[in-house]
Design an enzyme around this catalytic site. Structure first.
Site, PDB file in Angstrom:
ATOM      1  N   GLU A   1      -5.058  -8.471   0.828  1.00  0.00           N
ATOM      2  CA  GLU A   1      -5.618  -8.172   1.979  1.00  0.00           C
ATOM      3  C   GLU A   1      -7.304  -7.839   2.037  1.00  0.00           C
ATOM      4  OE1 GLU A   1      -4.103  -5.090   4.501  1.00  0.00           O
ATOM      5  OE2 GLU A   1      -1.973  -5.775   4.142  1.00  0.00           O
TER       6      GLU A   1
ATOM      7  N   GLU B   1       0.813  -1.205  -0.010  1.00  0.00           N
ATOM      8  CA  GLU B   1      -0.025   0.087  -0.091  1.00  0.00           C
ATOM      9  C   GLU B   1       0.742   1.262  -0.213  1.00  0.00           C
ATOM     10  OE1 GLU B   1      -3.117  -0.039   3.058  1.00  0.00           O
ATOM     11  OE2 GLU B   1      -4.099  -1.836   2.299  1.00  0.00           O
TER      12      GLU B   1
HETATM   13  C1  BG6 Z   1      -4.096  -1.843   5.559  1.00  0.00           C
HETATM   14  C2  BG6 Z   1      -2.655  -2.465   6.178  1.00  0.00           C
HETATM   15  O1  BG6 Z   1      -3.951  -0.678   5.245  1.00  0.00           O
HETATM   16  O2  BG6 Z   1      -4.993  -1.858   6.446  1.00  0.00           O
HETATM   17  C3  BG6 Z   1      -2.596  -3.345   7.338  1.00  0.00           C
HETATM   18  O3  BG6 Z   1      -2.080  -2.972   5.137  1.00  0.00           O
HETATM   19  C4  BG6 Z   1      -3.542  -2.597   8.222  1.00  0.00           C
HETATM   20  O4  BG6 Z   1      -1.305  -3.164   7.736  1.00  0.00           O
HETATM   21  C5  BG6 Z   1      -4.889  -2.835   7.629  1.00  0.00           C
HETATM   22  O5  BG6 Z   1      -3.606  -3.138   9.464  1.00  0.00           O
HETATM   23  C6  BG6 Z   1      -6.111  -2.247   8.558  1.00  0.00           C
HETATM   24  O6  BG6 Z   1      -5.998  -1.198   8.892  1.00  0.00           O
HETATM   25  P1  BG6 Z   1      -6.200  -0.814  10.379  1.00  0.00           P
HETATM   26  O7  BG6 Z   1      -5.914   0.709  10.620  1.00  0.00           O
HETATM   27  O8  BG6 Z   1      -7.612  -1.204  10.781  1.00  0.00           O
HETATM   28  O9  BG6 Z   1      -5.184  -1.606  11.292  1.00  0.00           O
END
Ligand code: BG6
Length: 486
Positions: free
Chosen positions: A387, A170
């Site tokens: 993800e 990202e």
């Molecule tokens: C993504 C990242 O943007 O979102 C992760 O790659 C991150 O590292 C995930 O944990 C969720 O974001 P958050 O703020 O809910 O932890």
């Protein structure tokens, strides 16, 4: 399009789950590891939610075997993790720390022995602090050879054991939060510097991909992009134009560089006129053209909805806007700031049709299909969902976690992913975020994503006991049947 029967998931589909070093490992100063920008940033008072850090995180560094055993029990086909650069090269560009490298050697061996395909992310936001101090981090071209050296070390060490590699996680998110919104290190609020740093990351990405293809001819590499499709709020042509602008600003600015080796034309012209375009040399242009990813990683949480930007101030004046009230604990700016004030091309607004998570993230499984279709149509690269997941408050009751809401969320996204496959999208895998609970960068330990509950909270690590949630057993069945029940 509605189908009465959906295509099957490919037989070798990589059913996986993901993590990132800083969010799980802990052992932040053990076995010769150097500090990263996140170690330093999280130790400064006021920077993170409740002062939470990754010092211990979920202590995966010392629970690695136990965690991989749970992955094997679940039947995972792939596990995406990141390497902490400062564990392998503590000062960023000096000597290799064999003990640090050995941790990943042991992890990869353990995964392979359990039939789990490792998916290695080279950079998930934890730049060695020494490179920030010495050169100014991603704002300096000096970091590119340092990154190349680090990549070369890992390519040599793991080229026979790791087939799937991710360059940057990202890039759009860490450059935006670090240099525009100022709520990630290095805490800068300057959109011009954001575009400049981002260009340097593009060069590092291209350098790594070129090097990889020389050194690891049988492997596959690509960046993981935080992608969201953009909707116009209404059918008003001005809103539709705003959505075209936002797609350039939020997505194409990165995707075109990765997949076509050049910045998108209209956006580049706009930024040049505004004095925000980074310095791009002929040699840079040639490098970007030479790097071809083998797949594109897509991280999908939500898309965005926009309307015409009614900001009438000239750009220079708009750029002086005070961002000091931006809530540092949210991944996104507040609603009245969720716009592109420095570059008045659109305003981000809430979508009236979508429900939100407890943290205000829109839930939009159909947008997942929209996004996969759009990206595949445009670039025709195999896609790997690296993800996707739901952050929620999970309650441990009588030793169990009933996270049916997570199952519902994931099932809806798997369903639209299967529809996208039926549409014709080439998808090689899906890594849910995340395997275990872990540290949320700005939301501490209360916002949980994992299939496995970890007994700790913002106050401390407690027993760090691993407890599979209801969703663990659900995903186990999905994998066992290759998603046939979706
Ligand atoms: C993504 C990242 O943007 O979102 C992760 O790659 C991150 O590292 C995930 O944990 C969720 O974001 P958050 O703020 O809910 O932890």
């Amino acid at each position: 399009m509605y189908y009465d029967k959906l295509d099957d998931f490919p037989p070798d589909f990589l059913w996986g789950a993901a993590s990132a070093a800083y969010q799980i490992e802990g052992a932040y100063d053990e076995d010769g590891k150097g500090p990263s920008i996140w170690d330093v940033y999280a130790h400064q008072p006021g920077n993170t939610f409740n002062g939470t850090t990754g010092d211990v995180a979920i202590d995966h560094y010392h629970h690695m075997k136990e965690d991989v055993a749970l992955m094997a029990k679940m039947g995972l086909k792939a596990y995406r993790f990141s390497v902490a650069w400062a564990r392998v090269i503590p000062d960023g560009d000096g000597a290799v720390n064999e003990a640090g490298l050995d941790f990943y050697r042991r992890l990869i061996r353990e995964l392979k022995q359990n039939g789990i395909e490792p998916v290695l992310t080279l950079y998930h936001w934890d730049l060695p602090q020494a490179l920030q101090d010495k050169y100014g981090g991603w704002e300096s071209r000096e970091v590119i050879p340092a990154f190349a050296k680090y990549c070369r070390t890992l390519f040599h060490a793991f080229k026979d054991d790791v087939k799937y590699w991710v360059t940057f996680n990202e890039q759009n998110v860490f450059t935006g939060l670090g240099y525009r919104w100022g709520n990630h290190p290095p805490k800068v609020q300057d959109v011009r510097r954001m575009f400049a740093a981002n260009h340097i990351v593009n060069l590092a990405n291209a350098t790594a991909i070129k090097l990889f293809h020389e050194l690891v001819p049988n492997g596959l590499i690509g960046p993981s992009f935080g992608y969201g499709p953009v909707y116009p709020l209404t059918g008003a042509p001005t809103d539709v134009l705003a959505a075209v602008n936002a797609d350039d600003f939020n997505n194409n600015w990165w995707l075109d560089v990765y997949c076509r080796g050049e910045y998108p034309y209209f956006m580049a012209k706009t930024l040049t006129r505004m004095g925000l375009m980074p310095d791009v040399t002929d040699a840079d242009r040639a490098l970007l053209k030479q790097a071809h990813p083998d797949f594109l990683g897509i991280n999908y949480y939500h898309g965005g909805t926009v309307q015409q930007n009614r900001l009438e101030k000239p750009v220079a004046e708009a750029a002086k806007k005070d961002f000091s009230a931006t809530d540092p604990y949210l991944m996104q700016p507040k609603a009245d700031q969720a716009q592109s004030p420095e570059v008045p091309m659109f305003n981000a607004v809430a979508n009236p049709y979508l429900k939100k998570t407890d943290w205000g993230w829109e839930i939009d499984p159909v947008g997942f299909r929209v996004g996969l279709r759009q990206v595949y149509e445009k670039y025709r690269l195999p896609l790997f969902v690296t993800e996707n997941g739901l952050g929620a408050v999970d309650e441990l009751a009588d030793g169990e976690v009933d996270d049916q809401y997570r199952i519902d969320y994931l099932a809806a996204h798997l369903r639209t992913m299967k529809e996208a496959i039926t549409d014709g999208v080439e998808l090689i895998g899906y890594c849910a975020w995340s395997f275990t609970d872990l540290l949320s960068w700005l939301n501490g330990y209360r916002k949980r994503y994992g299939f496995v509950y970890v007994d700790r909270d913002d106050d401390g690590p407690k027993q760090l006991k691993r407890i599979p949630k209801k969703s663990f057993y659900w995903y186990q069945q999905i994998i066992a049947q290759n998603g046939a029940q979706i």
